[in-house]
Write a protein that holds these residues in place. Structure first.
Motif, PDB file in Angstrom:
ATOM      1  N   SER A  36       1.223  -1.140   0.098  1.00 50.13           N
ATOM      2  CA  SER A  36       0.145   0.055   0.208  1.00 50.13           C
ATOM      3  C   SER A  36       0.820   1.480   0.010  1.00 50.13           C
ATOM      4  N   LEU A  37       1.964   1.482   0.693  1.00 49.01           N
ATOM      5  CA  LEU A  37       2.697   2.688   0.862  1.00 49.01           C
ATOM      6  C   LEU A  37       3.584   2.408  -0.162  1.00 49.01           C
ATOM      7  N   LEU A  38       4.675   1.463  -1.070  1.00 55.78           N
ATOM      8  CA  LEU A  38       4.356   1.123  -2.497  1.00 55.78           C
ATOM      9  C   LEU A  38       3.494   2.071  -3.439  1.00 55.78           C
ATOM     10  N   PHE A  39       2.536   1.471  -3.515  1.00 55.79           N
ATOM     11  CA  PHE A  39       1.727   1.560  -4.599  1.00 55.79           C
ATOM     12  C   PHE A  39       0.109   3.098  -4.419  1.00 55.79           C
ATOM     13  N   ASP A  40      -0.440   2.572  -2.702  1.00 54.90           N
ATOM     14  CA  ASP A  40      -0.810   4.169  -3.260  1.00 54.90           C
ATOM     15  C   ASP A  40      -1.042   4.942  -2.885  1.00 54.90           C
ATOM     16  N   ARG A  41       0.353   4.998  -1.849  1.00 53.15           N
ATOM     17  CA  ARG A  41       1.088   6.198  -1.039  1.00 53.15           C
ATOM     18  C   ARG A  41       1.564   6.935  -2.898  1.00 53.15           C
ATOM     19  N   GLY A  42       2.386   6.139  -2.936  1.00 48.50           N
ATOM     20  CA  GLY A  42       3.847   6.201  -3.782  1.00 48.50           C
ATOM     21  C   GLY A  42       3.272   6.889  -5.134  1.00 48.50           C
ATOM     22  N   PHE A  43       3.139   5.191  -5.778  1.00 49.40           N
ATOM     23  CA  PHE A  43       1.906   5.173  -7.550  1.00 49.40           C
ATOM     24  C   PHE A  43       0.887   6.163  -7.256  1.00 49.40           C
ATOM     25  N   ASN A  44       0.126   5.842  -6.688  1.00 53.74           N
ATOM     26  CA  ASN A  44      -1.325   6.829  -6.589  1.00 53.74           C
ATOM     27  C   ASN A  44      -1.338   7.820  -6.300  1.00 53.74           C
ATOM     28  N   HIS A  45      -0.896   8.808  -5.329  1.00 60.24           N
ATOM     29  CA  HIS A  45      -0.604   9.474  -5.128  1.00 60.24           C
ATOM     30  C   HIS A  45       0.180  10.430  -5.208  1.00 60.24           C
ATOM     31  N   CYS A  46       1.306  10.176  -5.622  1.00 56.76           N
ATOM     32  CA  CYS A  46       2.472  10.322  -5.921  1.00 56.76           C
ATOM     33  C   CYS A  46       3.599  11.355  -4.339  1.00 56.76           C
ATOM     34  N   ASP A  47       2.976  10.787  -3.480  1.00 55.51           N
ATOM     35  CA  ASP A  47       3.701  10.716  -1.926  1.00 55.51           C
ATOM     36  C   ASP A  47       5.015  10.145  -2.027  1.00 55.51           C
ATOM     37  N   LEU A  48       6.125  10.585  -2.690  1.00 51.33           N
ATOM     38  CA  LEU A  48       7.493   9.897  -2.946  1.00 51.33           C
ATOM     39  C   LEU A  48       7.923   9.934  -1.627  1.00 51.33           C
ATOM     40  N   SER A  49       7.559  10.696  -0.331  1.00 52.27           N
ATOM     41  CA  SER A  49       8.530  10.023   0.974  1.00 52.27           C
ATOM     42  C   SER A  49       8.073   9.342   1.145  1.00 52.27           C
ATOM     43  N   SER A  50       6.794   8.013   0.795  1.00 47.37           N
ATOM     44  CA  SER A  50       6.587   6.686   1.338  1.00 47.37           C
ATOM     45  C   SER A  50       7.485   6.007   0.882  1.00 47.37           C
ATOM     46  N   TYR A  51       8.333   6.186  -0.251  1.00 45.19           N
ATOM     47  CA  TYR A  51      10.071   5.646  -0.764  1.00 45.19           C
ATOM     48  C   TYR A  51      11.108   5.041   0.005  1.00 45.19           C
ATOM     49  N   ASP A  52      10.972   6.668   1.113  1.00 41.00           N
ATOM     50  CA  ASP A  52      12.292   6.985   2.282  1.00 41.00           C
ATOM     51  C   ASP A  52      12.791   5.536   2.671  1.00 41.00           C
ATOM     52  N   THR A  53      11.725   5.246   3.878  1.00 40.83           N
ATOM     53  CA  THR A  53      12.289   4.068   4.435  1.00 40.83           C
ATOM     54  C   THR A  53      11.988   2.172   3.844  1.00 40.83           C
ATOM     55  N   ILE A  54      11.129   2.430   3.033  1.00 38.19           N
ATOM     56  CA  ILE A  54      10.586   1.480   2.098  1.00 38.19           C
ATOM     57  C   ILE A  54      11.736   0.045   1.317  1.00 38.19           C
TER      58      ILE A  54
END
Length: 161
Positions: A36-54
């Motif tokens: 969900s962090l990878l795709f819903d937040r990062g991909f769908n909502h372009c919240d690329l900060s979700s990628y920092d820790t994962i």
């Protein structure tokens, strides 16, 4: 043949063979959250900060259409430019019931997991989401300092609808 079956049965009973995780297990739920962090937040909502820790710094991403992307920075730049920077709004959804998780152990200690599934892609046209494709994915997650890091990605079998 009888010896092979007996050996496998003993190995399974001793905990040496691990099957797919139950959908209610802690491991499954943790990696489902990472999806969900990878795709819903990062991909769908372009919240690329979700990628920092994962995402691992040495991420390798293999795509059957776009080729190979090496490294966390290159992956984030690709999402930023090709998904978030696209004129068309694109959305990824996990195909219901398709997510599977397989634990990886070394001497009985959990060190990683394979996560596989199918996802579909939609594009926003005239205020309506239109399904445009489906694909399969396999993710290798490694546990580093009690944190799950996405280390390898294989995205394949992309089909237009």
């Amino acid at each position: 043949m009888k010896k092979i079956f007996l050996t496998l049965a003993l190995a399974a009973g001793a905990g040496l063979i691990h099957a797919q995780e139950a959908r209610t297990s802690s491991l499954f739920l943790q990696l489902q959250e990472r999806d969900s962090l990878l795709f819903d937040r990062g991909f769908n909502h372009c919240d690329l900060s979700s990628y920092d820790t994962i995402i691992a710094e040495d991420l390798e991403f293999y795509h059957d259409v776009a080729g190979i992307t090496n490294g966390k920075a290159a992956f984030i730049a690709s999402v930023k430019n090709n998904i978030c920077g696209s004129a068309s709004k694109i959305k990824r959804e996990l195909e219901p019931g398709s997510l599977n998780v397989y634990p990886l152990f070394k001497k009985g200690v959990l060190y990683g997991a394979l996560q596989e599934g199918m996802h579909r892609f939609q594009v926003l046209e005239n205020q309506q989401w239109r399904r445009v494709g489906i694909a399969r994915f396999t993710h290798l997650w490694i546990r580093e300092n009690n944190t799950w890091k996405l280390k390898r990605v294989v995205s394949y079998d992309h089909k237009a609808l």
